[in-house]
Design a protein around this motif. Structure first.
Motif, PDB file in Angstrom:
ATOM      1  N   SER A  21       0.842  -1.193   0.000  1.00  0.00           N
ATOM      2  CA  SER A  21       0.000   0.000   0.000  1.00  0.00           C
ATOM      3  C   SER A  21       0.880   1.246   0.000  1.00  0.00           C
ATOM      4  O   SER A  21       0.655   2.198  -0.745  1.00  0.00           O
ATOM      5  CB  SER A  21      -0.896   0.001   1.240  1.00  0.00           C
ATOM      6  N   ALA A  22       1.912   1.203   0.830  1.00  0.00           N
ATOM      7  CA  ALA A  22       2.773   2.375   0.963  1.00  0.00           C
ATOM      8  C   ALA A  22       3.599   2.614  -0.305  1.00  0.00           C
ATOM      9  O   ALA A  22       3.702   3.736  -0.794  1.00  0.00           O
ATOM     10  CB  ALA A  22       3.702   2.181   2.165  1.00  0.00           C
ATOM     11  N   GLY A  24       4.235   2.989  -3.849  1.00  0.00           N
ATOM     12  CA  GLY A  24       3.390   3.213  -5.023  1.00  0.00           C
ATOM     13  C   GLY A  24       3.989   4.293  -5.889  1.00  0.00           C
ATOM     14  O   GLY A  24       5.195   4.548  -5.850  1.00  0.00           O
ATOM     15  N   LEU A  25       3.113   4.941  -6.648  1.00  0.00           N
ATOM     16  CA  LEU A  25       3.597   5.985  -7.557  1.00  0.00           C
ATOM     17  C   LEU A  25       4.259   7.106  -6.770  1.00  0.00           C
ATOM     18  O   LEU A  25       5.134   7.798  -7.266  1.00  0.00           O
ATOM     19  CB  LEU A  25       2.432   6.522  -8.385  1.00  0.00           C
ATOM     20  N   GLY A  26       3.828   7.275  -5.520  1.00  0.00           N
ATOM     21  CA  GLY A  26       4.426   8.287  -4.655  1.00  0.00           C
ATOM     22  C   GLY A  26       5.918   8.039  -4.481  1.00  0.00           C
ATOM     23  O   GLY A  26       6.716   8.972  -4.444  1.00  0.00           O
ATOM     24  N   ASN A  27       6.312   6.771  -4.381  1.00  0.00           N
ATOM     25  CA  ASN A  27       7.728   6.454  -4.201  1.00  0.00           C
ATOM     26  C   ASN A  27       8.490   6.556  -5.507  1.00  0.00           C
ATOM     27  O   ASN A  27       9.557   7.136  -5.582  1.00  0.00           O
ATOM     28  CB  ASN A  27       7.921   5.005  -3.719  1.00  0.00           C
ATOM     29  N   MET A 103      -8.760   9.653  -3.548  1.00  0.00           N
ATOM     30  CA  MET A 103      -7.426   9.165  -3.907  1.00  0.00           C
ATOM     31  C   MET A 103      -7.531   8.191  -5.086  1.00  0.00           C
ATOM     32  O   MET A 103      -6.769   8.275  -6.055  1.00  0.00           O
ATOM     33  CB  MET A 103      -6.793   8.495  -2.676  1.00  0.00           C
ATOM     34  N   PHE A 224       1.848  10.966   2.172  1.00  0.00           N
ATOM     35  CA  PHE A 224       1.271  10.277   1.016  1.00  0.00           C
ATOM     36  C   PHE A 224       1.961   8.940   0.820  1.00  0.00           C
ATOM     37  O   PHE A 224       1.327   7.912   0.594  1.00  0.00           O
ATOM     38  CB  PHE A 224       1.429  11.154  -0.235  1.00  0.00           C
ATOM     39  N   SER A 225       3.266   8.958   0.936  1.00  0.00           N
ATOM     40  CA  SER A 225       4.032   7.751   0.677  1.00  0.00           C
ATOM     41  C   SER A 225       3.698   6.641   1.668  1.00  0.00           C
ATOM     42  O   SER A 225       3.673   5.470   1.301  1.00  0.00           O
ATOM     43  CB  SER A 225       5.523   8.068   0.717  1.00  0.00           C
ATOM     44  N   LEU A 226       3.433   7.003   2.916  1.00  0.00           N
ATOM     45  CA  LEU A 226       3.098   5.951   3.887  1.00  0.00           C
ATOM     46  C   LEU A 226       1.587   5.694   3.937  1.00  0.00           C
ATOM     47  O   LEU A 226       1.093   5.024   4.840  1.00  0.00           O
ATOM     48  CB  LEU A 226       3.643   6.308   5.271  1.00  0.00           C
ATOM     49  N   SER A 227       0.855   6.228   2.982  1.00  0.00           N
ATOM     50  CA  SER A 227      -0.603   5.996   2.865  1.00  0.00           C
ATOM     51  C   SER A 227      -1.355   6.396   4.127  1.00  0.00           C
ATOM     52  O   SER A 227      -2.305   5.723   4.516  1.00  0.00           O
ATOM     53  CB  SER A 227      -0.925   4.520   2.589  1.00  0.00           C
ATOM     54  N   VAL A 230      -6.257   7.876   4.886  1.00  0.00           N
ATOM     55  CA  VAL A 230      -7.504   7.479   4.225  1.00  0.00           C
ATOM     56  C   VAL A 230      -8.083   6.191   4.827  1.00  0.00           C
ATOM     57  O   VAL A 230      -9.129   5.727   4.401  1.00  0.00           O
ATOM     58  CB  VAL A 230      -7.328   7.312   2.697  1.00  0.00           C
ATOM     59  N   SER A 328      -1.242  -0.355  -4.186  1.00  0.00           N
ATOM     60  CA  SER A 328      -1.707   0.826  -3.444  1.00  0.00           C
ATOM     61  C   SER A 328      -3.211   1.014  -3.584  1.00  0.00           C
ATOM     62  O   SER A 328      -3.886   1.353  -2.617  1.00  0.00           O
ATOM     63  CB  SER A 328      -1.000   2.087  -3.937  1.00  0.00           C
ATOM     64  N   SER A 331      -5.483  -1.174  -1.272  1.00  0.00           N
ATOM     65  CA  SER A 331      -5.685  -0.823   0.144  1.00  0.00           C
ATOM     66  C   SER A 331      -6.756   0.254   0.287  1.00  0.00           C
ATOM     67  O   SER A 331      -7.576   0.214   1.201  1.00  0.00           O
ATOM     68  CB  SER A 331      -4.378  -0.389   0.797  1.00  0.00           C
ATOM     69  N   SER A 332      -6.775   1.213  -0.634  1.00  0.00           N
ATOM     70  CA  SER A 332      -7.817   2.250  -0.541  1.00  0.00           C
ATOM     71  C   SER A 332      -9.191   1.672  -0.862  1.00  0.00           C
ATOM     72  O   SER A 332     -10.181   2.089  -0.278  1.00  0.00           O
ATOM     73  CB  SER A 332      -7.529   3.383  -1.517  1.00  0.00           C
TER      74      SER A 332
END
Ligand code: PHE
Length: 445
Positions: A21-22, A24-27, A103, A224-227, A230, A328, A331-332
């Motif tokens: 989940s953590a 993702g595109l954020g990383n 999200m 954001f990176s660690l989700s 939400v 990711s 999880s949402s």
């Protein structure tokens, strides 16, 4: 009515799902671009500090709330706030749920782009040239085709449940993602120009470290990176047995997420310098080109200039992006699905279907109103929704949640000095630090 809840079957399964989940595109996209534009090593340095001081504690608070309640995020927050006002908890939970849908609405679009870019090289290899070009060029038609495909992929996994779906698929996809990333780094670092990128990435420009804007960007990126915010991590925490050692688990997730972000930087920034070496423009006004242009123009142009091998590199790169995005989105998606199943009595399939239709409608609204809405929703989620929910978790864990809260249990805290320190840190330091940064965000926007 008592329903047996599905759960993770192993701690490793939980770690891989939560890290999925953590990560993702954020990383793979957000972190390297932010680092590139905010002083390279300086950003990496500040990012590490805010991750340790604030983001990991917020992740702990979120997972802890879910784990204690063993319920979906709306019910979990309702229970934790019961002594103050269970309505407040319920509305906060629903607000988090809205965040999950928002999200998903933009993330599924971007994930669809990754998927179509991953298919393009395959089409090229089998000789469908014009289809390959269509897949690699942005268009509303492409969004209309790929956003639903991505939402469907998440739905298929979610519909199978926590163990058979989330745990199994995260455990398959995450190791592959890691290997692909290492493979790509090993390849890129051997190309001419790469070493300049490595130097820029790893040398902090300490002049920039004190810049408040940099600290704010780093914090938004870390949350954001660690989700966080939400409810995705809360719902995963609720599928973990209550006696689990959360501190250790949360630290492993934070470490994995940060490691992958760091490695992604080690891939993307040197790649940009390789592209520059091949004659491409990668700086504009002294800033490295970021955003969609970086991923969908600069990198593909570089892959193309590599000849035949570039087709494979491109396939690997965009497959990696697609996998990161998929673990990711699941999880949402699980957040509203768990709520509908547990609190509203839906079957899992009906809940998944309803949530997918809602997410699809929200995504399509963005697709058809791209310019005014797309960045607005992203900014809302990143700069407001996630930090405010993080702050709320600290206040709940530290101040509102009494009965059943180990972190407020005086006897237990007397016996365990370390726990007492931790409880006080979450109660006083975290909300204060976060408020300071948050007020800065608002006054700067
Ligand atoms: N952490 C994910 C990423 O880095 C994004 C995400 C945010 C996932 C919120 C779930 C919830 O891309």
């Amino acid at each position: 009515m008592s329903v047996t809840r599905d759960s993770f079957h192993s701690k490793l399964g939980f770690i891989l799902a939560a890290a999925g989940s953590a990560i993702g595109l954020g990383n793979v996209w957000g972190f390297p671009t932010q680092a590139a534009n905010n002083g390279g090593g300086a950003f990496v340095f500040v990012y590490l500090i805010v991750t340790v001081l604030l983001a990991i504690p917020a992740l702990y608070a979120e997972v802890y709330l879910g784990n204690q309640a063993q319920k979906n995020p709306v019910a979990a927050l309702q229970q934790a706030c019961a002594d103050v006002s269970s309505n407040l908890g319920k509305w906060a939970g629903l607000f988090g749920l809205l965040g999950a849908v928002l999200m998903l609405s933009f993330y599924s679009i971007v994930a669809g782009w990754m998927l179509s870019h991953a298919l393009a090289p395959i089409m090229e290899l089998v000789g469908f040239q014009s289809l390959a070009s269509w897949l690699a060029e942005s268009s509303t038609a492409r969004n209309l085709a790929f956003t639903p495909v991505f939402i469907l992929l998440s739905a298929l996994i979610i519909n199978r449940g926590v163990h058979q779906g989330i745990e199994r698929w995260s455990s398959r996809l995450m190791p592959v993602l890691f290997l692909l990333l290492l493979g790509l780094i090993a390849y890129i670092l051997q190309q001419p120009g790469a070493s300049e990128g490595v130097a820029m990435y790893l040398t902090p420009n300490f002049e920039q470290v004190k810049d408040p804007q940099l600290i704010i960007s780093a914090m938004g990126q870390a949350f954001f990176s660690l989700s966080i915010g939400v409810g995705g991590m809360m719902v995963y925490g609720s599928y973990l047995k209550k006696d689990a050692n959360l501190g250790k688990l949360v630290l492993s997730i934070g470490a994995l997420d940060t490691l992958i972000a760091f490695l992604a930087g080690l891939l993307i920034i040197p790649t940009l310098f390789v592209a520059q070496h091949m004659g491409q423009e990668v700086f504009r006004d002294g800033q490295l080109i970021g955003g969609p242009q970086l991923i969908f123009a600069t990198l593909p142009a570089l892959f193309e200039s590599m000849g035949q091998i570039g087709i494979y590199v491109s396939l690997v790169f965009f497959s990696l992006m697609s996998m990161a995005a998929l673990t990711s989105t699941i999880s949402s998606t699980e957040v509203p699905v768990a709520y509908l199943v547990e609190d509203k009595g839906y079957s899992r399939t009906r809940a998944t279907l309803l949530v997918s239709i809602i997410v699809l409608s929200a995504s399509m609204t963005l697709v058809f109103n791209f310019d005014p809405l797309f960045s607005m929703v992203i900014n809302w989620v990143n700069s407001f929704q996630l930090p405010i929910m993080g702050l709320f978790y600290f206040i709940v864990v530290g101040w509102m949640y009494k009965r059943g809260n180990q972190l407020a249990d005086k006897q237990l805290l007397q016996q365990k000095p370390w726990l007492k320190f931790w409880a006080n840190y979450l109660r006083f330091v975290c909300p204060l630090l976060l408020s300071v940064v948050f007020i800065n965000v608002i006054s700067n926007s």
